[in-house]
Scaffold this motif. Structure first.
Motif, PDB file in Angstrom:
ATOM      1  N   THR A  38       0.599  -1.227  -0.083  1.00  0.00           N
ATOM      2  CA  THR A  38       0.075   0.117   0.009  1.00  0.00           C
ATOM      3  C   THR A  38       0.731   1.446   0.003  1.00  0.00           C
ATOM      4  N   ALA A  39       0.263   2.293  -0.645  1.00  0.00           N
ATOM      5  CA  ALA A  39       0.941   3.656  -0.750  1.00  0.00           C
ATOM      6  C   ALA A  39       0.114   4.396   0.052  1.00  0.00           C
ATOM      7  N   SER A  40       0.132   5.012   1.240  1.00  0.00           N
ATOM      8  CA  SER A  40      -0.559   5.718   2.089  1.00  0.00           C
ATOM      9  C   SER A  40      -0.158   7.229   2.100  1.00  0.00           C
ATOM     10  N   PHE A  41      -0.976   8.099   1.565  1.00  0.00           N
ATOM     11  CA  PHE A  41      -0.575   9.510   1.622  1.00  0.00           C
ATOM     12  C   PHE A  41      -1.212  10.301   2.966  1.00  0.00           C
ATOM     13  N   ASP A  42      -0.298  11.307   3.227  1.00  0.00           N
ATOM     14  CA  ASP A  42      -1.055  12.531   3.897  1.00  0.00           C
ATOM     15  C   ASP A  42      -0.419  13.570   3.749  1.00  0.00           C
ATOM     16  N   ALA A  43      -0.782  14.871   4.260  1.00  0.00           N
ATOM     17  CA  ALA A  43      -0.299  16.322   4.033  1.00  0.00           C
ATOM     18  C   ALA A  43       1.221  16.312   3.863  1.00  0.00           C
ATOM     19  N   ASN A  44       1.896  15.601   4.681  1.00  0.00           N
ATOM     20  CA  ASN A  44       3.350  15.721   4.483  1.00  0.00           C
ATOM     21  C   ASN A  44       4.056  14.950   3.646  1.00  0.00           C
ATOM     22  N   GLY A  45       3.506  13.967   3.062  1.00  0.00           N
ATOM     23  CA  GLY A  45       4.118  12.768   2.204  1.00  0.00           C
ATOM     24  C   GLY A  45       3.578  11.591   2.163  1.00  0.00           C
ATOM     25  N   TYR A  46       4.256  10.490   1.976  1.00  0.00           N
ATOM     26  CA  TYR A  46       3.705   9.065   1.800  1.00  0.00           C
ATOM     27  C   TYR A  46       4.572   8.252   2.644  1.00  0.00           C
ATOM     28  N   VAL A  47       3.940   7.064   2.722  1.00  0.00           N
ATOM     29  CA  VAL A  47       4.705   5.693   3.296  1.00  0.00           C
ATOM     30  C   VAL A  47       4.044   4.654   2.622  1.00  0.00           C
ATOM     31  N   ILE A  48       5.133   3.867   2.105  1.00  0.00           N
ATOM     32  CA  ILE A  48       4.593   2.388   1.341  1.00  0.00           C
ATOM     33  C   ILE A  48       5.175   1.304   2.193  1.00  0.00           C
ATOM     34  N   PHE A  49       4.023   0.434   2.327  1.00  0.00           N
ATOM     35  CA  PHE A  49       4.382  -0.682   3.392  1.00  0.00           C
ATOM     36  C   PHE A  49       3.607  -1.838   2.907  1.00  0.00           C
ATOM     37  N   MET A  50       3.972  -3.056   3.393  1.00  0.00           N
ATOM     38  CA  MET A  50       3.404  -4.229   3.106  1.00  0.00           C
ATOM     39  C   MET A  50       2.218  -4.404   3.919  1.00  0.00           C
ATOM     40  N   ASP A  51       0.909  -4.499   3.364  1.00  0.00           N
ATOM     41  CA  ASP A  51      -0.385  -4.305   3.942  1.00  0.00           C
ATOM     42  C   ASP A  51      -1.030  -5.830   4.379  1.00  0.00           C
TER      43      ASP A  51
ATOM     44  N   LYS B  40      -4.784  -5.849   4.272  1.00  0.00           N
ATOM     45  CA  LYS B  40      -5.375  -5.280   3.042  1.00  0.00           C
ATOM     46  C   LYS B  40      -6.355  -4.406   3.503  1.00  0.00           C
ATOM     47  N   ASP B  41      -6.210  -3.328   4.871  1.00  0.00           N
ATOM     48  CA  ASP B  41      -6.945  -2.302   4.817  1.00  0.00           C
ATOM     49  C   ASP B  41      -6.592  -0.908   4.306  1.00  0.00           C
ATOM     50  N   LEU B  42      -5.375  -0.951   3.914  1.00  0.00           N
ATOM     51  CA  LEU B  42      -4.747   0.288   3.419  1.00  0.00           C
ATOM     52  C   LEU B  42      -4.580   1.213   4.551  1.00  0.00           C
ATOM     53  N   VAL B  43      -4.363   0.815   5.721  1.00  0.00           N
ATOM     54  CA  VAL B  43      -3.686   1.581   7.034  1.00  0.00           C
ATOM     55  C   VAL B  43      -2.595   0.753   7.707  1.00  0.00           C
ATOM     56  N   GLN B  44      -1.775   1.510   7.899  1.00  0.00           N
ATOM     57  CA  GLN B  44      -0.498   0.906   8.564  1.00  0.00           C
ATOM     58  C   GLN B  44      -0.504   0.615   9.837  1.00  0.00           C
ATOM     59  N   ASP B  45      -0.567  -0.627   9.915  1.00  0.00           N
ATOM     60  CA  ASP B  45      -0.402  -1.152  11.268  1.00  0.00           C
ATOM     61  C   ASP B  45       0.761  -1.622  12.005  1.00  0.00           C
ATOM     62  N   ALA B  46       0.817  -1.890  13.128  1.00  0.00           N
ATOM     63  CA  ALA B  46       1.900  -2.201  13.844  1.00  0.00           C
ATOM     64  C   ALA B  46       2.420  -3.502  13.281  1.00  0.00           C
ATOM     65  N   GLY B  47       3.698  -3.730  12.872  1.00  0.00           N
ATOM     66  CA  GLY B  47       4.268  -4.879  12.512  1.00  0.00           C
ATOM     67  C   GLY B  47       4.172  -5.041  10.938  1.00  0.00           C
ATOM     68  N   GLU B  48       3.616  -4.055  10.196  1.00  0.00           N
ATOM     69  CA  GLU B  48       3.507  -4.350   8.763  1.00  0.00           C
ATOM     70  C   GLU B  48       4.953  -3.373   8.428  1.00  0.00           C
ATOM     71  N   THR B  49       5.686  -4.110   7.457  1.00  0.00           N
ATOM     72  CA  THR B  49       7.028  -3.749   6.976  1.00  0.00           C
ATOM     73  C   THR B  49       6.817  -2.380   6.209  1.00  0.00           C
ATOM     74  N   VAL B  50       7.822  -1.363   6.320  1.00  0.00           N
ATOM     75  CA  VAL B  50       7.837  -0.094   5.820  1.00  0.00           C
ATOM     76  C   VAL B  50       8.769  -0.405   4.512  1.00  0.00           C
ATOM     77  N   ILE B  51       8.294  -0.034   3.217  1.00  0.00           N
ATOM     78  CA  ILE B  51       9.157  -0.388   2.272  1.00  0.00           C
ATOM     79  C   ILE B  51       9.936   1.006   2.004  1.00  0.00           C
ATOM     80  N   SER B  52       9.191   2.189   2.266  1.00  0.00           N
ATOM     81  CA  SER B  52       9.782   3.503   1.893  1.00  0.00           C
ATOM     82  C   SER B  52       8.542   4.464   2.643  1.00  0.00           C
ATOM     83  N   SER B  53       9.385   5.467   3.094  1.00  0.00           N
ATOM     84  CA  SER B  53       8.639   6.650   3.789  1.00  0.00           C
ATOM     85  C   SER B  53       9.331   7.879   3.132  1.00  0.00           C
ATOM     86  N   VAL B  54       8.714   8.827   2.703  1.00  0.00           N
ATOM     87  CA  VAL B  54       9.064   9.938   1.974  1.00  0.00           C
ATOM     88  C   VAL B  54       8.281  11.114   2.563  1.00  0.00           C
ATOM     89  N   SER B  55       9.065  12.179   2.872  1.00  0.00           N
ATOM     90  CA  SER B  55       8.327  13.671   3.438  1.00  0.00           C
ATOM     91  C   SER B  55       8.605  14.492   2.212  1.00  0.00           C
TER      92      SER B  55
END
Length: 141
Positions: free
Chosen positions: A38-51, A54-69
């Motif tokens: 999943t690629a999840s966006f907010d006002a400051n940037g985005y985070v890409i993580f293994m979801d 499948k809820d499109l929300v980053q939960d504890a324990g889900e591996t972050v692939i990339s986080s960009v501001s």
């Protein structure tokens, strides 16, 4: 054009290409691992993580692939004059999109997703768009 103008164009182009590349990486990770990415966006940037759920929300324990501001790119932000007022337009209730193991984009309902990310230079009129189609194509406009 001045060096400053050239540098500002470079920042917008870099941010656009980085989002494009990270979305491609998310799609490939989903195909490779057979887990939603999943690629999840907010006002400051985005985070890409293994979801995994499948809820499109980053939960504890889900591996972050990339986080960009977006603050990493001088004078680049989401173009809030477009999309839902935040520079993002997705066919979902969340500002993000997931890729399934088939490489197709999905939304929270599990149906085919699509979206557009709008970027701009804060002090100039130059803009860029990244489109994600229902067929899984990711394009810079």
């Amino acid at each position: 054009p001045s060096i400053n103008s050239w540098r500002q164009n470079l920042q917008l182009n870099s941010a656009t290409r980085d989002i494009y590349s990270n979305l491609q990486k998310a799609k490939l990770e989903a195909i490779k691992t057979r887990i939603y990415c999943t690629a999840s966006f907010d006002a400051n940037g985005y985070v890409i993580f293994m979801d995994a759920d499948k809820d499109l929300v980053q939960d504890a324990g889900e591996t972050v692939i990339s986080s960009v501001s977006l603050s990493d790119y001088d004078n680049v932000s989401f173009d809030t004059s477009k999309g839902g007022g935040n520079g993002l337009e997705f066919n979902d209730t969340v500002d993000g999109i997931a890729f399934s193991f088939t490489g197709l984009p999905r939304n929270t309902g599990g149906t085919l997703g699509r979206g557009t990310i709008f970027l701009k230079q804060d002090n100039r009129s130059k803009t860029a768009e990244i489109d994600i189609t229902r067929a899984g194509s990711i394009q810079i406009k």
